[in-house]
Design a protein around this motif. Structure first.
Motif, PDB file in Angstrom:
ATOM      1  N   GLY A 208      -5.855   3.879   6.122  1.00  0.00           N
ATOM      2  CA  GLY A 208      -5.836   2.488   6.552  1.00  0.00           C
ATOM      3  C   GLY A 208      -5.496   2.374   8.023  1.00  0.00           C
ATOM      4  O   GLY A 208      -5.348   3.373   8.733  1.00  0.00           O
TER       5      GLY A 208
ATOM      6  N   ARG B  40       0.872  -1.172   0.000  1.00  0.00           N
ATOM      7  CA  ARG B  40       0.000   0.000   0.000  1.00  0.00           C
ATOM      8  C   ARG B  40       0.902   1.213   0.000  1.00  0.00           C
ATOM      9  O   ARG B  40       1.881   1.262   0.725  1.00  0.00           O
TER      10      ARG B  40
ATOM     11  N   THR C 193      -6.980  -1.909   4.821  1.00  0.00           N
ATOM     12  CA  THR C 193      -7.588  -0.717   4.235  1.00  0.00           C
ATOM     13  C   THR C 193      -8.724  -0.240   5.139  1.00  0.00           C
ATOM     14  O   THR C 193      -9.221  -0.997   5.986  1.00  0.00           O
ATOM     15  N   ALA C 194      -9.156   0.985   4.941  1.00  0.00           N
ATOM     16  CA  ALA C 194     -10.287   1.514   5.711  1.00  0.00           C
ATOM     17  C   ALA C 194     -11.535   0.665   5.478  1.00  0.00           C
ATOM     18  O   ALA C 194     -12.288   0.381   6.415  1.00  0.00           O
TER      19      ALA C 194
ATOM     20  N   GLU D 169     -11.687  -2.545   4.760  1.00  0.00           N
ATOM     21  CA  GLU D 169     -11.538  -3.809   5.481  1.00  0.00           C
ATOM     22  C   GLU D 169     -11.848  -3.629   6.967  1.00  0.00           C
ATOM     23  O   GLU D 169     -12.532  -4.452   7.579  1.00  0.00           O
TER      24      GLU D 169
END
Length: 83
Positions: A45, A2, A62-63, A65
């Motif tokens: 994230g 990322r 990630t946000a 997730e």
């Protein structure tokens, strides 16, 4: 991998290599070193680490997730994991 704010985040990166973040844990933590700690990342994230190994590997999410996980936790979907 990322990318965000000039930093590359990979699952398993040493948590102490993620600079400029504040790690925190739940107020429900027992406070005896058996905690999951989280830190917000510049790209939105979240990084997670084991408090017993603060420089050990971090998991990067990630946000989206994290939102999905928290929604499931709030609905009780993971209650069976802790006996």
């Amino acid at each position: 991998m990322r990318e965000g704010s000039g930093m590359d985040f990979r699952n398993g990166v040493g948590a102490d290599e993620i600079a400029g973040v504040d790690w925190f844990k739940s107020s429900a933590s027992e406070g005896v070193g058996n905690c999951v700690e989280v830190a917000g990342l510049p790209d939105g994230g979240v990084a997670m680490r084991n408090s017993r190994d603060a420089s050990g590997p971090a998991l990067i999410f990630t946000a989206a997730e994290i939102r999905a996980f928290l929604a499931g936790a709030k609905e009780g979907e993971f209650d069976g994991l802790c006996g």
